[in-house]
Write a protein that holds these residues in place. Structure first.
Motif, PDB file in Angstrom:
ATOM      1  N   GLY A  34      -8.114   9.912 -32.308  1.00 42.77           N
ATOM      2  CA  GLY A  34      -8.190  10.979 -32.625  1.00 42.77           C
ATOM      3  C   GLY A  34      -6.250  11.430 -32.998  1.00 42.77           C
ATOM      4  O   GLY A  34      -5.906  10.336 -34.178  1.00 42.77           O
ATOM      5  N   ALA A 198      -7.345  11.705 -25.070  1.00 39.00           N
ATOM      6  CA  ALA A 198      -7.455  10.714 -25.970  1.00 39.00           C
ATOM      7  C   ALA A 198      -6.916   9.391 -25.325  1.00 39.00           C
ATOM      8  O   ALA A 198      -7.466   8.569 -26.632  1.00 39.00           O
ATOM      9  N   CYS A 202      -9.735   7.354 -27.357  1.00 44.35           N
ATOM     10  CA  CYS A 202      -8.972   6.837 -28.627  1.00 44.35           C
ATOM     11  C   CYS A 202      -9.413   5.569 -29.127  1.00 44.35           C
ATOM     12  O   CYS A 202      -8.487   5.224 -27.698  1.00 44.35           O
TER      13      CYS A 202
END
Lengths: 315, 302
Positions: A34, A198, A202
């Protein structure tokens, strides 16, 4: 083995504005990575350097070991980009736009048709294949941008704000597709304003500000840098805020009979807090630890006031 | 691998080896996917040259764009030329003496063919590139692994093809009004290929330079049209006073019209071979400039 992305000292200026100011970092193969940062932090500029839409002023950028300028053909062939803007050919029905895009990447016509069909089915707009892009709804346009990125079967999928202006259901659909690709080995580079996305998706995130990397870390690690809040419900409302001599405590305040303690690492200070309060004669009925969100850490790291304490209290 | 201080320089290591290691990993990471090809298309020899699959795809896209919109691309020049032939050729032409020994309408035809071919070649290239820039979908080509030479050649060849097609349409219309001789077929073919190519490559520059749609109009109205009208399309240089005759020779259009006219009628005012040579050289230079501009990203990237 070369990483999926490697940049070193990447610089780009637009007049007086330094969009990229020595950007240096790596994204490993297979990672879900991210890129977080406020508007104008240089995220899109960085992505455009990789795909050849922005010429860098200095530094190097490589995709799977291929220099994005010297070996641009190898680099670009490995990248699938779903951009923020709707930059789609308006002259052709969308299935043909996909066939053309695959063709530019050297995929022969028959195979291109098969891939276009697969990509449209993957994002769920196959029944719109004969429509032109302008006639799609907003959500379908987003889906199409993902399909276009997928049609070249990229090793690196770059998603620039893929869920901007997209409803919850569609966001979940899109993430399901992207997570499946990532599980299959595709490296994902994501920029998003939805920090909780995110945080959830991520493996690592980079926080970018003013064209530089402020921090690269796992979402968990970043959150642990922030300050947590420990909510302690007491049996009686104390007359004054109890003085607590516990390491890591940043602030203590009272909300009715609840004592709110802001501390670095809520989990580790909680036992000490309990012991201390008991020692002072308080009766603790309930304990609740609220971890710092990535969003708070993010806001903290990218706030415009440079002089602010890097890890201060966010209130 | 050290950071390369000169990004334009090619890496020393053997690209073939890099390719092998890369794709091996790629395959390994896509387990169970039987369709995964051992090499990415752009890396493999063959379908990847200047005229490879990528080039052909872009060429196809460019050709389909104008073929599918005949009312915007082929009908307007057809109508315009019916008017030219009817008014200048038939109505006025009957009152005009033979020019250089030909009926005026026959003399006029080669000029009209050139006029239609070059304006359509120019318009196609400039419009396609400018429209792609305006709506940013030219990014689809720019972010692909096509070489810049392939991109430019695809745009130019498609645009030239439109110019040639319009030229043929005009000949077809001319045939309705008068028999059309073809005295020098080889010259005719050569000029009808080189001249649209030249204007297609000039159109690429137009498409890159333009900042809005009006700029495109200005280019055709203020540059192309005056050159054409003073380019001996409608008259023979013989009828001009010596000064204007000499001045006309500065106009590149004169050589194009003269060349095509030589192809049709076998009548020349300037040596066609020299014209052809100069035009070919000029075309090659403009194509090279187009490729350079694409490489630099002029008007295309930040």
């Amino acid at each position: 083995m070369d990483p999926a992305i490697r940049t070193d000292g990447l610089r780009k200026a637009y007049g007086d504005v330094q969009a990229l100011d020595g950007l240096t970092f790596e994204v490993d193969r297979g990672e879900f990575f991210g890129l977080l940062g406020p508007n104008g932090a240089g995220k899109t500029t960085f992505i455009n350097v990789l795909v050849g839409l922005v010429r860098k002023d200095g530094g190097t950028a490589e995709v799977f070991g291929f220099d994005v300028e010297g070996e641009y053909r190898q680099a670009r062939d490995r990248i699938g980009l779903a951009p923020q803007e709707f930059n789609v050919d308006r002259f052709f029905p969308i299935h043909e736009v996909l066939e053309h895009k695959a063709g530019y990447h050297g995929v022969p016509q028959g195979e291109a048709e098969r891939r276009a069909e697969e990509a449209l089915k993957t994002v769920g707009i196959w029944e719109k294949r004969d429509t032109r892009f302008d006639w799609l709804s907003g959500g379908m346009k987003r889906r199409f941008l993902l399909a276009r990125a997928l049609v070249t079967e990229p090793e690196l999928l770059i998603l620039d704000e893929p869920t901007a202006g997209v409803d919850v259901q569609l966001r979940r659909d899109l993430w399901r597709v992207i997570e499946r690709l990532n599980a299959g080995g595709t490296t994902i580079l994501l920029t998003t304003h939805y920090i909780e996305e995110a945080e959830r998706l991520c493996d690592r995130v980079a926080i970018v500000d003013s064209g530089r990397i402020v921090e690269v870390s796992t979402p968990d690690e970043l959150r642990s840098r922030g300050t947590d809040q420990v909510h302690l419900t007491l049996s009686e409302r104390p007359a004054a805020v109890p003085a607590l001599d516990v390491e890591g405590v940043v602030e203590t305040r009272l909300e009715g009979s609840t004592l709110v303690v802001t501390a670095q690492g809520g989990g580790t200070v909680a036992p000490d807090l309990l012991r201390e309060l008991e020692y002072e004669g308080y009766d603790v009925l309930d304990l609740d630890i609220r971890r710092a969100s990535l969003e708070e850490v993010f806001v903290d790291m990218t706030r415009t006031d440079e002089a602010a304490e890097p890890m201060g209290v966010i209130q | 691998m050290s950071a390369d201080s000169n990004p334009g320089e090619r890496r020393a290591s053997n690209p073939g080896e890099r390719r092998a290691s890369n794709t091996g990993e790629h395959r390994a990471s896509n387990t169970g996917d039987g369709r995964e090809t051992p090499t990415r298309a752009v890396d493999s020899r063959g379908g990847n040259g200047v005229f490879g699959v990528g080039f052909r795809s872009l060429l196809r896209r460019e050709i389909l764009r104008f073929v599918r919109r005949p009312t915007n691309t082929f009908l307007p020049p057809a109508i315009t030329n019916v008017l030219y032939f009817a008014v200048f050729g038939v109505v006025l032409g009957q009152r005009i003496e033979d020019v250089a020994g030909f009926d005026y309408i026959v003399f006029l035809l080669p000029g009209l063919v050139v006029l239609g071919a070059i304006s359509n070649a120019f318009e196609n290239a400039s419009f396609s590139i400018f429209h792609g820039r305006w709506n940013e979908y030219i990014h689809e080509t720019l972010t692909s692994p096509l070489s810049y030479t392939s991109m430019v050649l695809a745009y130019i060849l498609a645009a030239a093809l439109r110019g040639i097609t319009v030229g043929l349409i005009i000949v077809g219309i001319g045939l309705v009004f008068t028999p059309v001789p073809i005295a020098e077929p080889v010259y005719l073919a050569a000029f009808m290929i080189v001249v649209p190519l030249l204007f297609a490559s000039l159109g690429v520059i137009g498409g890159l330079v333009a900042n809005d749609f009006d700029d495109l109009t200005v280019m055709t109205q203020f540059i192309l049209r005056p050159l054409v009208f003073f380019g001996a399309v409608f008259y023979s240089l013989e009828i001009l006073p010596p000064l204007y005759r000499t001045l006309s020779l500065v106009n590149p259009m004169v050589y194009m019209v003269n060349g095509v006219r030589y192809g049709f009628l076998g009548y020349q005012e300037v040596d066609p071979l020299v014209s052809l040579g100069v035009l070919s050289g000029f075309t090659a230079a403009v194509v090279a400039l187009d490729v350079y501009l694409f490489k630099r990203g002029y008007g295309l990237i930040d």
